[in-house]
Design a protein around this motif. Structure first.
Motif, PDB file in Angstrom:
ATOM      1  N   ALA A  58      28.100  38.740  37.615  1.00 13.75           N
ATOM      2  CA  ALA A  58      28.461  38.439  38.994  1.00 13.75           C
ATOM      3  C   ALA A  58      27.314  38.941  39.859  1.00 13.75           C
ATOM      4  CB  ALA A  58      29.766  39.133  39.379  1.00 13.75           C
ATOM      5  N   TYR A  59      26.812  38.085  40.745  1.00 10.05           N
ATOM      6  CA  TYR A  59      25.626  38.473  41.490  1.00 10.05           C
ATOM      7  C   TYR A  59      25.651  37.922  42.915  1.00 10.05           C
ATOM      8  CZ  TYR A  59      23.956  33.710  40.438  1.00 10.05           C
ATOM      9  OH  TYR A  59      23.832  32.340  40.344  1.00 10.05           O
ATOM     10  N   ASN A  60      24.911  38.597  43.781  1.00  7.50           N
ATOM     11  CA  ASN A  60      24.766  38.162  45.163  1.00  7.50           C
ATOM     12  C   ASN A  60      23.607  37.177  45.216  1.00  7.50           C
ATOM     13  OD1 ASN A  60      24.227  37.848  47.880  1.00  7.50           O
ATOM     14  ND2 ASN A  60      24.483  40.016  48.386  1.00  7.50           N
ATOM     15  N   SER A  61      23.917  35.896  45.376  1.00 17.04           N
ATOM     16  CA  SER A  61      22.890  34.861  45.312  1.00 17.04           C
ATOM     17  C   SER A  61      21.914  34.932  46.482  1.00 17.04           C
ATOM     18  CB  SER A  61      23.541  33.473  45.261  1.00 17.04           C
ATOM     19  OG  SER A  61      24.313  33.224  46.425  1.00 17.04           O
ATOM     20  N   ALA A  62      22.284  35.638  47.560  1.00 15.76           N
ATOM     21  CA  ALA A  62      21.357  35.827  48.668  1.00 15.76           C
ATOM     22  C   ALA A  62      20.219  36.763  48.289  1.00 15.76           C
ATOM     23  CB  ALA A  62      22.094  36.366  49.891  1.00 15.76           C
ATOM     24  N   LYS A  63      20.493  37.665  47.351  1.00 14.98           N
ATOM     25  CA  LYS A  63      19.486  38.619  46.883  1.00 14.98           C
ATOM     26  C   LYS A  63      18.888  38.205  45.542  1.00 14.98           C
ATOM     27  CE  LYS A  63      20.158  41.590  50.272  1.00 14.98           C
ATOM     28  NZ  LYS A  63      20.772  42.910  50.006  1.00 14.98           N
ATOM     29  N   VAL A  64      19.657  37.436  44.768  1.00 11.64           N
ATOM     30  CA  VAL A  64      19.215  37.013  43.429  1.00 11.64           C
ATOM     31  C   VAL A  64      19.317  35.488  43.356  1.00 11.64           C
ATOM     32  CG1 VAL A  64      19.488  37.347  40.941  1.00 11.64           C
ATOM     33  CG2 VAL A  64      20.202  39.158  42.529  1.00 11.64           C
ATOM     34  N   VAL A 160      24.895  47.196  45.146  1.00 13.06           N
ATOM     35  CA  VAL A 160      24.134  46.619  44.039  1.00 13.06           C
ATOM     36  C   VAL A 160      24.120  45.108  44.214  1.00 13.06           C
ATOM     37  CG1 VAL A 160      24.673  48.513  42.437  1.00 13.06           C
ATOM     38  CG2 VAL A 160      26.153  46.474  42.516  1.00 13.06           C
ATOM     39  N   ASP A 161      23.261  44.449  43.461  1.00 11.67           N
ATOM     40  CA  ASP A 161      23.128  42.997  43.587  1.00 11.67           C
ATOM     41  C   ASP A 161      23.674  42.234  42.385  1.00 11.67           C
ATOM     42  OD1 ASP A 161      21.781  43.374  46.024  1.00 11.67           O
ATOM     43  OD2 ASP A 161      19.861  43.616  44.985  1.00 11.67           O
ATOM     44  N   MET A 162      23.913  42.955  41.281  1.00 15.47           N
ATOM     45  CA  MET A 162      24.367  42.270  40.072  1.00 15.47           C
ATOM     46  C   MET A 162      25.134  43.245  39.189  1.00 15.47           C
ATOM     47  SD  MET A 162      22.127  40.191  37.188  1.00 15.47           S
ATOM     48  CE  MET A 162      20.943  39.708  38.430  1.00 15.47           C
ATOM     49  N   ILE A 163      26.197  42.726  38.548  1.00 18.13           N
ATOM     50  CA  ILE A 163      27.030  43.535  37.662  1.00 18.13           C
ATOM     51  C   ILE A 163      27.587  42.649  36.552  1.00 18.13           C
ATOM     52  CG2 ILE A 163      27.772  45.134  39.500  1.00 18.13           C
ATOM     53  CD1 ILE A 163      30.464  43.566  39.527  1.00 18.13           C
ATOM     54  N   PRO A 164      28.012  43.230  35.433  1.00 19.70           N
ATOM     55  CA  PRO A 164      28.869  42.481  34.507  1.00 19.70           C
ATOM     56  C   PRO A 164      30.309  42.591  35.000  1.00 19.70           C
ATOM     57  CG  PRO A 164      28.330  44.620  33.566  1.00 19.70           C
ATOM     58  CD  PRO A 164      27.659  44.553  34.910  1.00 19.70           C
TER      59      PRO A 164
END
Length: 280
Positions: A58-64, A160-164
């Protein structure tokens, strides 16, 4: 009792000892042919994985804008973006446990994740070295939140910008706007592990044919669409048999989950993680 929702550990162990569940096949349940045969084989043809959750990124597409597609790319991303990735203490939630197990079995044969032989623990060394090398670049240089929700909260707050994350938890929280609109989900290769919900027919059942009919209905594409839309699960049948609109909606994550069956080895892995990774 005519129908039973089973777990993969103690219930399957009880069946091995006392033969408490019926053997299942496509003659009894025709829609079993819509499933990945490996998932039925892994369950010994005694339980039907009718829905699942898979751990995803799961990630923040604005940052990644472009998420990693492979494990190696993910580990490289973590090193290049220190402090922007987190996974939870694996003893407190399955998404963190999946991250750890996936690392431990990264270089081992695929069949190893279905092996309960303790001898395989001797081959975990490279995986633990990998996890230790990642620690300094984790959230706050190695802080591991408690429970699956702990890392979702960090993503929601922008820490954070990404996690499992478990697919069902993430999909529900995206739908309820508890996660930012920029939150997206992706699977990597090889996939993180997942876990199914399982149905079984007890040997004591007095209405076995009715139970078979019900399971067959549950495995129909129409019922499986409800699994996705109402309880945010992944279908138990293969995505190729799902309605076209759902395949389109979930094309980024519509992959077969990767199950594992480690038995008591999982508890051993968690204890060793506490000592060698968290305790370093």
């Amino acid at each position: 009792m005519d129908l039973y929702e089973a777990n993969g550990g103690s219930d399957l162990a009880a069946d091995k000892k006392d033969n408490v569940f019926e053997q299942l096949d496509e003659k009894k349940i025709p829609n079993l042919n819509l499933m990945n045969p490996a998932n039925m084989k892994d369950a010994g043809y005694k339980v039907v994985p009718y829905r699942s959750s898979s751990v995803l990124l799961a990630y923040n597409s604005a940052k990644v804008p472009t998420p990693p597609k492979t494990l190696d790319e993910l580990y490289d991303w973590i090193h290049k973006h220190p402090g922007r990735f987190a996974y939870n203490d694996p003893a407190t939630g399955g998404s963190g446990a999946s991250f750890v197990i996936t690392a431990l079995y990264k270089s081992l044969p695929e069949e190893a994740i279905h092996n309960e032989d303790k001898g395989i623990e001797q081959e975990w060394g490279p995986g633990f070295e990998l996890l230790k090398s990642l620690s300094k670049d984790m959230y706050q240089q190695g802080v591991y939140p408690k429970k699956n929700q702990g890392t979702l909260d960090l993503l929601a707050n922008g820490e954070v910008d990404m996690i499992p994350a478990w697919s069902d938890m993430a999909l529900e929280q995206i739908n309820k706007k508890l996660l930012p609109e920029t939150t997206k989900l992706a699977q990597i290769e090889p996939a993180f592990t997942g876990g199914p919900g399982r149905l079984a027919v007890p040997s004591m059942s007095q209405h076995k044919e009715a139970a078979y009919d019900f399971i067959n209905f549950v495995l129909s594409p129409e019922a499986q669409a409800e699994v996705v839309n109402k309880i945010y699960g992944f279908p138990g049948i293969e995505w190729s048999h799902m309605p076209a609109d759902l395949k389109k909606k979930f094309e980024g994550v519509s992959v077969n989950y990767r199950s594992f069956n480690l038995g008591d080895l999982e508890a051993d892995a968690m204890k060793r993680w506490q000592k060698e990774v968290a305790g370093q």
